[in-house]
Design a protein around this motif. Structure first.
Motif, PDB file in Angstrom:
ATOM      1  N   GLY A  39      18.878  43.421  39.234  1.00  0.00           N
ATOM      2  CA  GLY A  39      19.348  42.937  40.521  1.00  0.00           C
ATOM      3  C   GLY A  39      19.787  44.074  41.416  1.00  0.00           C
ATOM      4  N   SER A  40      19.637  43.890  42.722  1.00  0.00           N
ATOM      5  CA  SER A  40      20.001  44.925  43.678  1.00  0.00           C
ATOM      6  C   SER A  40      21.389  44.656  44.248  1.00  0.00           C
ATOM      7  N   GLY A  41      21.964  45.668  44.853  1.00  0.00           N
ATOM      8  CA  GLY A  41      23.241  45.514  45.534  1.00  0.00           C
ATOM      9  C   GLY A  41      24.399  46.096  44.753  1.00  0.00           C
ATOM     10  N   GLY A  42      25.427  46.508  45.503  1.00  0.00           N
ATOM     11  CA  GLY A  42      26.583  47.150  44.892  1.00  0.00           C
ATOM     12  C   GLY A  42      27.357  46.242  43.966  1.00  0.00           C
ATOM     13  N   LEU A  43      27.453  44.953  44.305  1.00  0.00           N
ATOM     14  CA  LEU A  43      28.199  44.021  43.471  1.00  0.00           C
ATOM     15  C   LEU A  43      27.556  43.888  42.099  1.00  0.00           C
ATOM     16  N   VAL A  44      26.242  43.679  42.064  1.00  0.00           N
ATOM     17  CA  VAL A  44      25.545  43.546  40.792  1.00  0.00           C
ATOM     18  C   VAL A  44      25.711  44.816  39.963  1.00  0.00           C
ATOM     19  N   THR A  45      25.556  45.972  40.599  1.00  0.00           N
ATOM     20  CA  THR A  45      25.690  47.238  39.879  1.00  0.00           C
ATOM     21  C   THR A  45      27.077  47.383  39.274  1.00  0.00           C
ATOM     22  N   ALA A  46      28.111  47.047  40.050  1.00  0.00           N
ATOM     23  CA  ALA A  46      29.482  47.197  39.567  1.00  0.00           C
ATOM     24  C   ALA A  46      29.756  46.286  38.388  1.00  0.00           C
ATOM     25  N   LEU A  47      29.413  45.012  38.518  1.00  0.00           N
ATOM     26  CA  LEU A  47      29.713  44.061  37.454  1.00  0.00           C
ATOM     27  C   LEU A  47      28.826  44.277  36.238  1.00  0.00           C
ATOM     28  N   LEU A  48      27.603  44.718  36.459  1.00  0.00           N
ATOM     29  CA  LEU A  48      26.724  45.030  35.334  1.00  0.00           C
ATOM     30  C   LEU A  48      27.320  46.153  34.497  1.00  0.00           C
ATOM     31  N   GLY A  49      27.858  47.165  35.163  1.00  0.00           N
ATOM     32  CA  GLY A  49      28.472  48.273  34.435  1.00  0.00           C
ATOM     33  C   GLY A  49      29.639  47.827  33.594  1.00  0.00           C
ATOM     34  N   LEU A  50      30.396  46.827  34.062  1.00  0.00           N
ATOM     35  CA  LEU A  50      31.502  46.289  33.276  1.00  0.00           C
ATOM     36  C   LEU A  50      30.983  45.475  32.094  1.00  0.00           C
ATOM     37  N   ALA A  51      30.064  44.543  32.362  1.00  0.00           N
ATOM     38  CA  ALA A  51      29.580  43.650  31.314  1.00  0.00           C
ATOM     39  C   ALA A  51      28.889  44.413  30.193  1.00  0.00           C
ATOM     40  N   GLU A  52      28.225  45.523  30.525  1.00  0.00           N
ATOM     41  CA  GLU A  52      27.504  46.291  29.510  1.00  0.00           C
ATOM     42  C   GLU A  52      28.451  46.881  28.463  1.00  0.00           C
ATOM     43  N   HIS A  53      29.729  47.036  28.822  1.00  0.00           N
ATOM     44  CA  HIS A  53      30.676  47.681  27.904  1.00  0.00           C
ATOM     45  C   HIS A  53      31.566  46.679  27.168  1.00  0.00           C
ATOM     46  N   LEU A  54      31.216  45.400  27.243  1.00  0.00           N
ATOM     47  CA  LEU A  54      32.004  44.377  26.566  1.00  0.00           C
ATOM     48  C   LEU A  54      31.174  43.725  25.465  1.00  0.00           C
ATOM     49  N   SER A  55      31.844  43.404  24.364  1.00  0.00           N
ATOM     50  CA  SER A  55      31.135  42.800  23.242  1.00  0.00           C
ATOM     51  C   SER A  55      30.955  41.296  23.424  1.00  0.00           C
ATOM     52  N   ASP A  56      31.778  40.674  24.279  1.00  0.00           N
ATOM     53  CA  ASP A  56      31.680  39.226  24.472  1.00  0.00           C
ATOM     54  C   ASP A  56      31.781  38.919  25.959  1.00  0.00           C
ATOM     55  N   ALA A  57      30.653  39.037  26.645  1.00  0.00           N
ATOM     56  CA  ALA A  57      30.588  38.756  28.077  1.00  0.00           C
ATOM     57  C   ALA A  57      29.322  37.974  28.352  1.00  0.00           C
ATOM     58  N   VAL A  58      29.399  37.036  29.282  1.00  0.00           N
ATOM     59  CA  VAL A  58      28.229  36.276  29.693  1.00  0.00           C
ATOM     60  C   VAL A  58      28.233  36.209  31.216  1.00  0.00           C
ATOM     61  N   TRP A  59      27.059  36.322  31.792  1.00  0.00           N
ATOM     62  CA  TRP A  59      26.901  36.299  33.247  1.00  0.00           C
ATOM     63  C   TRP A  59      26.137  35.025  33.607  1.00  0.00           C
ATOM     64  N   VAL A  60      26.795  34.131  34.325  1.00  0.00           N
ATOM     65  CA  VAL A  60      26.182  32.882  34.777  1.00  0.00           C
ATOM     66  C   VAL A  60      25.681  33.087  36.203  1.00  0.00           C
ATOM     67  N   CYS A  61      24.461  32.684  36.475  1.00  0.00           N
ATOM     68  CA  CYS A  61      23.874  32.901  37.808  1.00  0.00           C
ATOM     69  C   CYS A  61      22.802  31.846  38.038  1.00  0.00           C
ATOM     70  N   ALA A  62      22.259  31.834  39.246  1.00  0.00           N
ATOM     71  CA  ALA A  62      21.185  30.902  39.579  1.00  0.00           C
ATOM     72  C   ALA A  62      19.848  31.440  39.091  1.00  0.00           C
ATOM     73  N   ALA A  63      18.984  30.538  38.665  1.00  0.00           N
ATOM     74  CA  ALA A  63      17.593  30.904  38.394  1.00  0.00           C
ATOM     75  C   ALA A  63      16.914  31.113  39.743  1.00  0.00           C
ATOM     76  N   ALA A  64      16.633  32.375  40.068  1.00  0.00           N
ATOM     77  CA  ALA A  64      16.187  32.715  41.423  1.00  0.00           C
ATOM     78  C   ALA A  64      14.674  32.722  41.577  1.00  0.00           C
ATOM     79  N   SER A  65      13.940  32.582  40.498  1.00  0.00           N
ATOM     80  CA  SER A  65      12.481  32.609  40.564  1.00  0.00           C
ATOM     81  C   SER A  65      11.917  31.586  39.586  1.00  0.00           C
ATOM     82  N   ASP A  66      10.639  31.298  39.721  1.00  0.00           N
ATOM     83  CA  ASP A  66      10.001  30.369  38.783  1.00  0.00           C
ATOM     84  C   ASP A  66      10.082  30.906  37.362  1.00  0.00           C
ATOM     85  N   GLU A  67       9.953  32.212  37.224  1.00  0.00           N
ATOM     86  CA  GLU A  67      10.002  32.795  35.880  1.00  0.00           C
ATOM     87  C   GLU A  67      11.417  32.782  35.315  1.00  0.00           C
TER      88      GLU A  67
END
Length: 549
Positions: A38-66
């Protein structure tokens, strides 16, 4: 240790993130599944946090058919995604082809893994939620874009869109978040992002009373009068939904104070204007402000790439190299002033005030004809929300104004404004690095990370011409030439001041802005939030208290 890694180690609670845009999106090229970050500063910031946690889940919208296909394959549940070096679905190779069962059992992920839950929403409900209520109604109210004489006109259609779109979709996402919290024993830190989900926290609190809830709003929050555009039942429901949180957070103190005032005047709640707290249902809700920032190291790395350097060289040749003698009034170029470049990088959103920016530039050339042919204006604009009528009309107006300014001031075959409808981050960074002035003249902006990005990567003593209505002005205003975004003459004068500013002052201002951004990066943004949440909850540890920061 990376700042986000240190912050991640301080969280004792599981983490549930919610945002409309997810950390990855899936596509398809023939028989191969593709994955892009995902693009944008918000995604980058939160991704960096979630990557360093053993129990994190990111809920979001299905943005494409795939995205929807991946969600259905997981029975609408969680999937694991390897985020780097090449993002891909765990269980697939980096090129998107599935691993065999034996390979899946024997192969460990080669990079950080995050858990993602993508919610597939009925298209009609999502259209009402997103394209009727979130954009434009909430966006226009919060950015002050309605003229009020003729718009908005709220009818039964908008009410249906609110009830069967915004409310319904919020409840779907709230239940998905609550399911994730309950799967983790009912105790989790829930971090909700932005204006799409104002009703989520209240529902999650009902189902998971032991959850710790934070809602960060990334766009401006206006005072009570702006919210009176909506009928009382709608605005009160939005405010009550937000007050399901423990902390409601903004980029600036002004927005946090406006929120407290709204709770007092529109809901009649007891508030503390100094402490920025609201009493509701026997609880105390905190309004806080944390200015989001950028990742300077990541920007430095992007700037050093061959692709960005090639863009910078090409732009330098196009806009800053001396004019060839065939284009000059005189063959001797030694006495000609140095060419200059003004830059803007924006979405074609009416709140970005692109049209007045070009009008100000045209006025600058009218009043300073010596600059014609010597100053260029490069605009890298990303088309935005073209399915909303107001946005499509605004793009047309931008094109008409550019054509008119270029018709008046084209000299020796050179047009003063180079307008490019493109989303190209390496090109933008290359332009950041060589521009003389960056123009950010938004009517209203939650933060505006362009102002911070250019402060980090500019190598030409570029001057920041910054709207006083951008959230970034609270931090960077002292290092910028201020813009009053409705005053075209003032903006023209400010551009002239920026273009003619002595080099020593230019260098001092840019260094001050860069120091501010590097000292208050995206890791510090996360740390400040988690520190305050830790004081509330007592289960987050290892971070400074607010009084110690």
């Amino acid at each position: 240790m990376d700042e986000r890694e240190r912050v991640g180690e301080a969280i004792d609670l599981p983490l549930v993130l919610l945002s409309h845009r997810g950390p990855v999106t899936f596509g398809r090229e023939g028989d191969r599944r593709t994955t892009s970050k995902g693009s944008g500063g918000l995604v980058t910031a939160l991704l960096g946090l979630a990557e360093h946690l053993s129990d994190a889940v990111w809920v979001c919208a299905a943005a494409s058919d795939e995205d929807a296909a991946v969600s259905r394959e997981a029975d609408d549940g969680d999937v694991d995604v390897v985020t780097s070096p090449v993002p891909h679905l765990a269980g697939d190779r980096a090129n998107g082809t599935p691993l065999s069962e034996a390979e899946s059992q024997s192969q460990d992920p080669e990079g950080p893994v995050i858990t993602v839950r993508m919610i597939e929403v009925d298209p009609i409900a999502h259209e009402r939620f997103y394209a009727v209520v979130s954009n434009p109604i909430l966006w226009f109210i919060q950015h002050g874009l309605y003229g009020l004489t003729f718009s908005p006109v709220l009818t039964q259609a908008e009410r249906v869109a609110f009830d069967e779109g915004y409310v319904a979709v919020n409840l779907i996402f709230a239940d998905a978040v609550a399911d994730e919290v309950q799967a983790r024993g009912g105790r989790a830190l829930v971090m909700i992002q932005d204006y799409h989900f104002y009703l989520v926290a209240e529902r999650v609190r009902e189902r998971c009373p032991d959850a710790l809830l934070s809602h960060f709003i990334h766009i401006p929050w206006p005072g009570p009068d702006a919210w009176r555009i909506l009928p009382p039942d709608m605005r009160e429901r939005l405010l009550r939904g937000l007050l399901g949180s423990d902390v409601v957070a903004f980029h600036t103190e002004r927005y946090a104070r406006n929120f407290v005032t709204c709770c007092e005047e529109l809901l009649g709640l007891k508030v503390d204007r100094e402490a920025l707290t609201i009493e509701v249902d026997g609880r105390q809700v905190l309004a806080r402000h944390y200015p989001i920032s950028v990742d300077p190291k990541a920007l430095d790395d992007v700037l050093a790439t061959d692709e960005v350097q090639a863009h910078a060289a090409a732009l330098t040749e196009a806009f800053l190299a001396p004019l060839p003698s065939s284009f000059a009034d005189d063959a001797d170029l030694t006495d000609r002033p140095e060419r200059k470049l003004i830059l803007r990088v924006d979405r074609t959103d009416p709140s970005k005030n692109v049209v007045r920016g070009f009008l100000a530039f045209g006025l600058l050339l009218d009043q300073h004809p010596e600059l014609v042919g010597e100053v260029s204006f490069l605009a890298l604009l990303q088309p935005s929300r073209t399915d909303v009528a107001e946005y499509g009309d605004y793009i047309s107006t931008i094109g008409a104004v550019v054509a008119e300014v270029n018709a008046r001031h084209t000299a020796s075959g050179r047009q003063p404004i180079d307008l490019r409808l493109v989303e190209d981050f390496p090109l933008a960074v290359g332009a950041y690095s060589i521009c003389d002035v960056i123009m950010v003249n938004a009517l209203a902006d939650g933060m505006n990370l362009v102002a911070k990005e250019v402060a980090v990567v500019n190598r030409r003593n570029g001057v920041l011409a910054l709207s006083e209505n951008a959230g970034a002005f609270e931090e960077l205003g002292e290092f910028a030439v201020p813009l009053y975004p409705f005053d075209v003459q003032q903006m023209a004068d400010a551009l002239y001041e920026a273009l003619t500013m002595p080099q020593a002052l230019r260098a001092r201002l840019l260094q001050g802005a860069a120091d501010q951004v590097r000292g208050h990066d995206v890791g510090a943004w996360l740390q400040a939030q988690l520190s305050d949440l830790g004081v509330l909850d007592g289960t987050l540890h290892g971070l400074a208290s607010p009084s110690e920061r």
